[in-house]
Write a protein that holds these residues in place. Structure first.
Motif, PDB file in Angstrom:
ATOM      1  N   LEU A   3       1.046  -1.226  -0.379  1.00  0.00           N
ATOM      2  CA  LEU A   3      -0.120  -0.170  -0.087  1.00  0.00           C
ATOM      3  C   LEU A   3       1.275   1.522  -0.199  1.00  0.00           C
ATOM      4  CD1 LEU A   3      -3.323   0.072   0.114  1.00  0.00           C
ATOM      5  CD2 LEU A   3      -2.526   0.936   2.320  1.00  0.00           C
ATOM      6  N   ILE A   4       0.666   2.356  -0.945  1.00  0.00           N
ATOM      7  CA  ILE A   4       0.799   3.827  -0.798  1.00  0.00           C
ATOM      8  C   ILE A   4       0.133   4.863  -0.586  1.00  0.00           C
ATOM      9  CG2 ILE A   4       2.271   5.157  -2.548  1.00  0.00           C
ATOM     10  CD1 ILE A   4       3.593   3.114  -3.947  1.00  0.00           C
ATOM     11  N   TRP A   5       0.697   5.687   0.223  1.00  0.00           N
ATOM     12  CA  TRP A   5      -1.050   5.884   0.511  1.00  0.00           C
ATOM     13  C   TRP A   5      -0.576   7.910   0.191  1.00  0.00           C
ATOM     14  CZ3 TRP A   5      -2.714   6.873   6.545  1.00  0.00           C
ATOM     15  CH2 TRP A   5      -3.646   7.198   6.436  1.00  0.00           C
ATOM     16  N   ALA A   6      -0.197   8.403  -0.055  1.00  0.00           N
ATOM     17  CA  ALA A   6      -0.226  10.502  -0.453  1.00  0.00           C
ATOM     18  C   ALA A   6      -1.664  10.523  -0.517  1.00  0.00           C
ATOM     19  CB  ALA A   6      -0.005  10.170  -1.541  1.00  0.00           C
ATOM     20  N   THR A   7      -0.798  12.388   0.762  1.00  0.00           N
ATOM     21  CA  THR A   7      -1.777  12.860   1.311  1.00  0.00           C
ATOM     22  C   THR A   7      -1.329  14.055   2.052  1.00  0.00           C
ATOM     23  OG1 THR A   7      -4.714  13.110   1.853  1.00  0.00           O
ATOM     24  CG2 THR A   7      -2.441  11.662   3.058  1.00  0.00           C
ATOM     25  N   ARG A   8      -2.503  14.816   2.272  1.00  0.00           N
ATOM     26  CA  ARG A   8      -1.981  16.053   2.607  1.00  0.00           C
ATOM     27  C   ARG A   8      -2.382  16.497   3.940  1.00  0.00           C
ATOM     28  NH1 ARG A   8      -5.101  18.674  -2.234  1.00  0.00           N
ATOM     29  NH2 ARG A   8      -5.893  19.956  -1.395  1.00  0.00           N
ATOM     30  N   GLY A   9      -2.003  17.365   4.727  1.00  0.00           N
ATOM     31  CA  GLY A   9      -3.065  17.957   6.613  1.00  0.00           C
ATOM     32  C   GLY A   9      -3.157  19.110   6.090  1.00  0.00           C
ATOM     33  N   ARG A  10      -3.887  19.450   7.600  1.00  0.00           N
ATOM     34  CA  ARG A  10      -4.745  20.601   7.838  1.00  0.00           C
ATOM     35  C   ARG A  10      -3.129  22.107   7.419  1.00  0.00           C
ATOM     36  NH1 ARG A  10      -8.525  23.813  11.221  1.00  0.00           N
ATOM     37  NH2 ARG A  10      -9.705  21.395  11.220  1.00  0.00           N
ATOM     38  N   GLY A  13       1.236  20.070   2.965  1.00  0.00           N
ATOM     39  CA  GLY A  13       1.647  19.541   1.647  1.00  0.00           C
ATOM     40  C   GLY A  13       1.742  17.609   1.390  1.00  0.00           C
ATOM     41  N   PHE A  14       1.211  17.912   0.366  1.00  0.00           N
ATOM     42  CA  PHE A  14       0.716  16.212  -0.667  1.00  0.00           C
ATOM     43  C   PHE A  14       2.202  15.631   0.064  1.00  0.00           C
ATOM     44  CE2 PHE A  14       1.141  13.448  -3.915  1.00  0.00           C
ATOM     45  CZ  PHE A  14       0.832  12.668  -3.624  1.00  0.00           C
ATOM     46  N   ARG A  15       2.372  14.137   0.694  1.00  0.00           N
ATOM     47  CA  ARG A  15       3.451  13.252   1.831  1.00  0.00           C
ATOM     48  C   ARG A  15       2.819  12.168   1.413  1.00  0.00           C
ATOM     49  NH1 ARG A  15       4.599  17.911   2.032  1.00  0.00           N
ATOM     50  NH2 ARG A  15       6.348  18.127   3.767  1.00  0.00           N
ATOM     51  N   LYS A  61     -10.620  19.720   5.821  1.00  0.00           N
ATOM     52  CA  LYS A  61     -10.534  20.849   4.415  1.00  0.00           C
ATOM     53  C   LYS A  61      -8.410  20.709   5.540  1.00  0.00           C
ATOM     54  CE  LYS A  61     -14.985  22.055   3.223  1.00  0.00           C
ATOM     55  NZ  LYS A  61     -15.557  23.168   3.362  1.00  0.00           N
ATOM     56  N   ASP A  62      -7.543  21.040   4.673  1.00  0.00           N
ATOM     57  CA  ASP A  62      -6.366  22.287   4.939  1.00  0.00           C
ATOM     58  C   ASP A  62      -6.939  23.704   5.468  1.00  0.00           C
ATOM     59  OD1 ASP A  62      -6.895  22.934   2.409  1.00  0.00           O
ATOM     60  OD2 ASP A  62      -5.044  22.323   1.175  1.00  0.00           O
ATOM     61  N   GLU A 110       3.810  19.241  11.550  1.00  0.00           N
ATOM     62  CA  GLU A 110       4.913  18.509  10.505  1.00  0.00           C
ATOM     63  C   GLU A 110       4.194  17.773  10.406  1.00  0.00           C
ATOM     64  OE1 GLU A 110       7.214  20.258   9.771  1.00  0.00           O
ATOM     65  OE2 GLU A 110       6.671  21.489  11.040  1.00  0.00           O
ATOM     66  N   PRO A 111       4.409  16.815   9.035  1.00  0.00           N
ATOM     67  CA  PRO A 111       4.247  15.582   8.401  1.00  0.00           C
ATOM     68  C   PRO A 111       4.473  14.603   8.995  1.00  0.00           C
ATOM     69  CG  PRO A 111       5.312  16.254   6.634  1.00  0.00           C
ATOM     70  CD  PRO A 111       5.210  17.688   8.201  1.00  0.00           C
ATOM     71  N   PRO A 112       3.775  13.225   9.711  1.00  0.00           N
ATOM     72  CA  PRO A 112       4.772  11.761  10.168  1.00  0.00           C
ATOM     73  C   PRO A 112       5.707  11.194   8.769  1.00  0.00           C
ATOM     74  CG  PRO A 112       2.964  11.204   9.386  1.00  0.00           C
ATOM     75  CD  PRO A 112       2.307  12.413   8.803  1.00  0.00           C
ATOM     76  N   ALA A 113       7.167  10.704   9.612  1.00  0.00           N
ATOM     77  CA  ALA A 113       8.061  10.080   8.454  1.00  0.00           C
ATOM     78  C   ALA A 113       7.826   8.896   8.172  1.00  0.00           C
ATOM     79  CB  ALA A 113       8.742   9.118   9.521  1.00  0.00           C
ATOM     80  N   ALA A 114       6.938   8.917   6.700  1.00  0.00           N
ATOM     81  CA  ALA A 114       6.689   8.139   5.216  1.00  0.00           C
ATOM     82  C   ALA A 114       6.753   6.360   6.313  1.00  0.00           C
ATOM     83  CB  ALA A 114       6.825   8.042   4.150  1.00  0.00           C
ATOM     84  N   HIS A 115       6.943   5.473   6.141  1.00  0.00           N
ATOM     85  CA  HIS A 115       7.088   4.363   6.520  1.00  0.00           C
ATOM     86  C   HIS A 115       6.289   3.176   5.957  1.00  0.00           C
ATOM     87  CE1 HIS A 115       3.674   4.658   9.443  1.00  0.00           C
ATOM     88  NE2 HIS A 115       3.430   3.873   8.761  1.00  0.00           N
TER      89      HIS A 115
END
Length: 116
Positions: A3-10, A13-15, A61-62, A110-115
């Protein structure tokens, strides 16, 4: 299943949040979404992979007021059960660690680290 998951938070940006074990998931992501279009809801099968996009099910929403999209590249046995956006919501969003994880992190500064 990968599973690859890309999104953004409030406020971030896109991560990529999940990388399916790829050091750089962008080529896999690009290949899966190639030709899928840019609509807010997509279920696009490419071989044994499914590119899936849907707006945040809770309408989050962001900071700019845009509804947050969630984009997934699903492969393996999990992809076999996905033929529509509704299937994707049922199969992917309800998985442990997806909806709950996003609820936990989306307001983080801050965005979390990708795993993997």
């Amino acid at each position: 299943m990968s599973l690859i998951w890309a999104t953004r938070g409030r406020s971030w940006g896109f991560r990529f949040l999940l990388t399916a074990g790829f050091e750089d998931p962008l080529p896999e992501y690009d290949a899966a979404f190639a030709g899928a279009g840019d609509g807010p809801e997509i279920c696009h099968r490419v071989g044994a992979r499914v590119a899936l996009r849907f707006p945040d099910p809770l309408g989050r929403k962001d900071r700019a007021g845009r509804v947050i999209p969630h984009e997934f590249v699903v492969s393996g046995s999990l992809a076999e059960g996905i033929e529509s956006v509704e299937d994707g919501l049922r199969v992917i969003w309800s998985r442990p660690g997806v909806a709950d994880e996003f609820a936990r992190i989306w307001e983080s500064p801050e965005p979390p680290a990708a795993h993997g």
